[in-house]
Design a protein around this motif. Structure first.
Motif, mmCIF file in Angstrom:
data_model
loop_
_atom_site.group_PDB
_atom_site.id
_atom_site.type_symbol
_atom_site.label_atom_id
_atom_site.label_comp_id
_atom_site.label_asym_id
_atom_site.label_seq_id
_atom_site.Cartn_x
_atom_site.Cartn_y
_atom_site.Cartn_z
ATOM 1 N N GLY A 40 0.800 -1.224 0.000
ATOM 2 C CA GLY A 40 0.000 0.000 0.000
ATOM 3 C C GLY A 40 0.825 1.262 0.000
ATOM 4 N N GLY A 41 2.159 1.123 -0.092
ATOM 5 C CA GLY A 41 3.011 2.305 -0.030
ATOM 6 C C GLY A 41 3.316 2.655 1.409
ATOM 7 N N PHE A 42 4.364 2.045 1.960
ATOM 8 C CA PHE A 42 4.665 2.179 3.383
ATOM 9 C C PHE A 42 4.886 3.634 3.780
ATOM 10 N N GLN A 43 4.305 4.016 4.924
ATOM 11 C CA GLN A 43 4.516 5.322 5.524
ATOM 12 C C GLN A 43 5.065 5.131 6.936
ATOM 13 N N PRO A 44 6.201 5.751 7.279
ATOM 14 C CA PRO A 44 6.765 5.578 8.619
ATOM 15 C C PRO A 44 5.766 5.990 9.698
ATOM 16 N N GLY A 45 5.797 5.244 10.818
ATOM 17 C CA GLY A 45 4.920 5.542 11.936
ATOM 18 C C GLY A 45 5.640 5.359 13.251
ATOM 19 N N THR A 46 4.902 5.448 14.333
ATOM 20 C CA THR A 46 5.507 5.321 15.659
ATOM 21 C C THR A 46 5.841 3.877 15.990
ATOM 22 N N GLU A 47 5.111 2.912 15.401
ATOM 23 C CA GLU A 47 5.384 1.506 15.682
ATOM 24 C C GLU A 47 6.512 0.983 14.803
ATOM 25 N N VAL A 48 6.460 1.286 13.512
ATOM 26 C CA VAL A 48 7.497 0.898 12.556
ATOM 27 C C VAL A 48 7.856 2.129 11.732
ATOM 28 N N ASP A 49 9.134 2.479 11.710
ATOM 29 C CA ASP A 49 9.540 3.683 10.966
ATOM 30 C C ASP A 49 10.374 3.383 9.730
ATOM 31 N N GLU A 50 10.702 2.102 9.492
ATOM 32 C CA GLU A 50 11.466 1.757 8.299
ATOM 33 C C GLU A 50 11.236 0.289 7.954
ATOM 34 N N VAL A 51 11.162 0.010 6.667
ATOM 35 C CA VAL A 51 11.047 -1.352 6.152
ATOM 36 C C VAL A 51 12.183 -1.577 5.166
ATOM 37 N N ARG A 52 12.844 -2.714 5.275
ATOM 38 C CA ARG A 52 13.903 -3.057 4.328
ATOM 39 C C ARG A 52 13.641 -4.420 3.712
ATOM 40 N N TRP A 53 13.968 -4.528 2.399
ATOM 41 C CA TRP A 53 13.930 -5.804 1.686
ATOM 42 C C TRP A 53 15.377 -6.219 1.433
ATOM 43 N N LEU A 54 15.768 -7.345 2.000
ATOM 44 C CA LEU A 54 17.156 -7.798 1.967
ATOM 45 C C LEU A 54 17.217 -9.261 1.559
ATOM 46 N N ASP A 55 18.381 -9.685 1.014
ATOM 47 C CA ASP A 55 18.520 -11.126 0.814
ATOM 48 C C ASP A 55 18.659 -11.784 2.182
ATOM 49 N N VAL A 56 18.484 -13.089 2.212
ATOM 50 C CA VAL A 56 18.375 -13.780 3.498
ATOM 51 C C VAL A 56 19.641 -13.617 4.331
ATOM 52 N N ASP A 57 20.808 -13.719 3.716
ATOM 53 C CA ASP A 57 22.056 -13.578 4.480
ATOM 54 C C ASP A 57 22.167 -12.195 5.114
ATOM 55 N N GLU A 58 21.803 -11.149 4.358
ATOM 56 C CA GLU A 58 21.836 -9.797 4.915
ATOM 57 C C GLU A 58 20.837 -9.659 6.056
ATOM 58 N N ALA A 59 19.665 -10.253 5.889
ATOM 59 C CA ALA A 59 18.640 -10.171 6.929
ATOM 60 C C ALA A 59 19.098 -10.869 8.204
ATOM 61 N N VAL A 60 19.745 -12.043 8.054
ATOM 62 C CA VAL A 60 20.252 -12.765 9.235
ATOM 63 C C VAL A 60 21.261 -11.902 9.988
ATOM 64 N N ARG A 61 22.095 -11.178 9.263
ATOM 65 C CA ARG A 61 23.101 -10.328 9.918
ATOM 66 C C ARG A 61 22.470 -9.111 10.580
ATOM 67 N N LEU A 62 21.351 -8.632 10.048
ATOM 68 C CA LEU A 62 20.772 -7.390 10.563
ATOM 69 C C LEU A 62 19.823 -7.604 11.735
ATOM 70 N N VAL A 63 19.101 -8.715 11.768
ATOM 71 C CA VAL A 63 18.097 -8.880 12.824
ATOM 72 C C VAL A 63 18.747 -8.801 14.201
ATOM 73 N N SER A 64 17.976 -8.287 15.154
ATOM 74 C CA SER A 64 18.514 -8.014 16.492
ATOM 75 C C SER A 64 18.480 -9.221 17.409
ATOM 76 N N TYR A 65 17.731 -10.265 17.044
ATOM 77 C CA TYR A 65 17.527 -11.366 17.976
ATOM 78 C C TYR A 65 17.873 -12.704 17.336
ATOM 79 N N PRO A 66 18.531 -13.586 18.087
ATOM 80 C CA PRO A 66 18.899 -14.893 17.533
ATOM 81 C C PRO A 66 17.704 -15.713 17.053
ATOM 82 N N HIS A 67 16.569 -15.591 17.735
ATOM 83 C CA HIS A 67 15.433 -16.417 17.321
ATOM 84 C C HIS A 67 14.900 -15.978 15.959
#
Length: 322
Positions: A126-153
């Motif tokens: 729908g065309g993401f708009q930053p808000g108070t709950e989520v202020d940014e969305v990123r589309w990454l390949d899986v390896d990049e996403a694994v490195r960026l996520v904050s939690y091991p789970h």
């Protein structure tokens, strides 16, 4: 809420440190993917390889973290409905669920929290708009996403997603709702209608069937099967196609013959690349799923229950209970 960075991994047991009677907090979310060469979710098509896909992460300013989109269940909400809803609310992405991923457990607000995840194919945004709950969305390949996520789970869920073959077809397969007792119905059994409980089950199934965005709705010929899809047909504005190939055995008919017919119909639907909603009967669904999966298993399906089936071409990859 406690910081998830203090959370345990998916395998931790809470039996030793959770007071008796403590109700876990329930949440749900998804690993949402699209092909890497797409300009955005609206252009997604089936059949992308995991090595060539991008997955969605969200940044929550309240916690300063990067995570998979997820959120708490509303009262009496089905986890799969919650997962798709939360992805839409947090990332502004409409997605079709495909396969179940590992659930994770950690502590939140002094209580155990369980988060159920599904792999989902992005189909629109729908065309993401930053808000108070989520202020940014990123589309990454899986390896990049694994490195960026904050939690091991979250990394573990992404790793499980990375092992999945590409899903090309999804079917919501349900068994008809409650229809009273055969012995109390004086007419032909195929004419036995849903009772009040069955209609309530049909209403509950409709939004689950709609999640796969079916292009077709198919039913066994029994009246109770057609009626079970009626609420979904009204919700989706689709006709119901009646097919004898989905019927349970008639007197004198071999059960294996019916199981083969149902399995063949489901395979053909999946191979077409179209999503579908299908209603069949309890005496044939388990045997058909055994044939499709190539293994013996507990495929017993209660009335008003069902399965989320994911296929790669004509091969069944996963059958997850609804």
């Amino acid at each position: 809420m406690l910081d998830e960075r203090d959370a345990a991994g998916p395998g931790r047991s809470w039996a030793a440190d959770v007071p008796d009677g403590t109700t876990p907090i329930r949440a749900a979310g998804g690993v949402v993917w699209r092909p890497a060469d797409d300009p955005g979710p609206t252009a997604v098509g089936p059949g992308a390889r995991r090595a060539g896909v991008l997955v969605c992460l969200v940044h929550r300013p309240r916690y300063g973290d990067w995570s998979l989109p997820k959120g708490k269940l509303e009262p009496d909400e089905h986890p799969l409905l919650a997962a798709v809803r939360e992805v839409a609310e947090e990332a502004d992405v409409r997605a079709v669920p495909q396969t179940r991923l590992p659930s994770v457990r950690y502590r939140s607000e002094g209580r155990p929290k369980v988060v159920d995840y599904w792999s989902m194919r992005a189909v629109a945004d729908g065309g993401f708009q930053p808000g108070t709950e989520v202020d940014e969305v990123r589309w990454l390949d899986v390896d990049e996403a694994v490195r960026l996520v904050s939690y091991p789970h979250d990394a573990e869920v992404l790793a499980a997603f990375a092992t999945l073959p590409a899903v090309t077809g999804t079917i919501a397969l349900v068994r008809h709702g409650h229809a009273g007792k055969r012995g109390t119905w004086s007419g032909p059994d195929t004419g036995r209608p849903l009772d009040a409980r069955g209609w309530a089950q049909a209403q509950a199934l409709a939004p689950l069937v709609a999640l796969v965005r079916p292009a077709r709705l198919l039913s066994a010929s029994a009246r109770r099967c057609v009626q079970t899809l009626d609420p979904a047909a009204a919700l989706l504005d689709l006709p119901i196609e009646v097919s004898g190939d989905l019927d349970e055995p008639r007197p004198g008919q071999q059960p294996d013959e019916c199981a083969l017919a149902v399995a063949a119909r489901l395979t053909a639907l999946a191979a077409s690349g179209e999503q579908a909603g299908v209603c069949s009967q309890g005496k044939v669904i388990p045997a058909a799923l055994e044939r499709l999966s190539g293994r013996a298993g507990d495929f017993t399906t209660p009335k008003g229950g069902g399965w989320l089936l994911a296929f790669a071409g004509d091969r069944l990859l996963a059958a997850d209970r609804l």
